[in-house]
Design an enzyme around this catalytic site. Sequence first.
Site, PDB file in Angstrom:
ATOM      1  N   ASP A 199     -53.034 -30.986  20.256  1.00 44.43           N
ATOM      2  CA  ASP A 199     -52.291 -30.513  21.415  1.00 44.43           C
ATOM      3  C   ASP A 199     -53.206 -29.861  22.450  1.00 44.43           C
ATOM      4  OD1 ASP A 199     -50.012 -31.523  20.295  1.00 44.43           O
ATOM      5  OD2 ASP A 199     -49.236 -29.593  19.623  1.00 44.43           O
TER       6      ASP A 199
ATOM      7  N   HIS B 167     -44.905 -33.681  22.801  1.00 38.15           N
ATOM      8  CA  HIS B 167     -45.100 -34.988  22.178  1.00 38.15           C
ATOM      9  C   HIS B 167     -44.022 -35.970  22.607  1.00 38.15           C
ATOM     10  CE1 HIS B 167     -46.748 -32.281  18.764  1.00 38.15           C
ATOM     11  NE2 HIS B 167     -47.697 -32.525  19.646  1.00 38.15           N
TER      12      HIS B 167
ATOM     13  N   TYR C 102     -35.777 -32.258  11.922  1.00 38.41           N
ATOM     14  CA  TYR C 102     -35.710 -33.388  12.839  1.00 38.41           C
ATOM     15  C   TYR C 102     -35.047 -34.552  12.115  1.00 38.41           C
ATOM     16  CZ  TYR C 102     -39.839 -30.910  14.677  1.00 38.41           C
ATOM     17  OH  TYR C 102     -40.706 -29.973  15.140  1.00 38.41           O
TER      18      TYR C 102
END
Length: 183
Positions: free
Chosen positions: A167, A62, A131
């Site tokens: 994905d 990504h 993250y």
Amino acid sequence: MRVETTRLAGLLRLVPTPHRDERGFFTRTFDDATAREAGIDPAAFVQDSQSRSHQGVVRGMHGRVGSGEAKLVRAAHGAVLDVVVDARPGSPTFGQAESVVLDDDTFVSLYIPRGFLHGHQTLTPTADVCYRIDAEHDPTEDVAVHHLDPDLAIAWPAEITTVSARDRAAGSWAQLTGRLSAS
């Protein structure tokens, strides 16, 4: 905590010093002064996120176009092979990948500057990845390249057990580079 450079310009490994004893461990996972010394603005981060995945899961590859995002990534539990690809046109390492094991033993964090693709594969029964992101999510900037794209030739270390529909439907590296060069 020390900062290590990688072969991809701007991609940094932040390596803490865990203190272990009979109780377990204590470690610093982020340090404002160390970040500043490495050229990272700690105040720029606006969002913290976490994912949990099962062994063999691949998330990625990504990225963001437009203004993009930088992120600081670490495994809070378990282990992942974290993979980044330099998608910055004009970069001397454009199109090159780097893989780093992130785990709950070494507590290494990876600073990923704007302009990189990012993904990971879970190496343990479960893994939680944290993250710290420096931009609000703008879905119009989302891009994805298929995790098995032959031009990237990412060597995933284990059998891939699960990949999201998004994905599986991701485009190719060639398509993304065409889009980037048209910008």
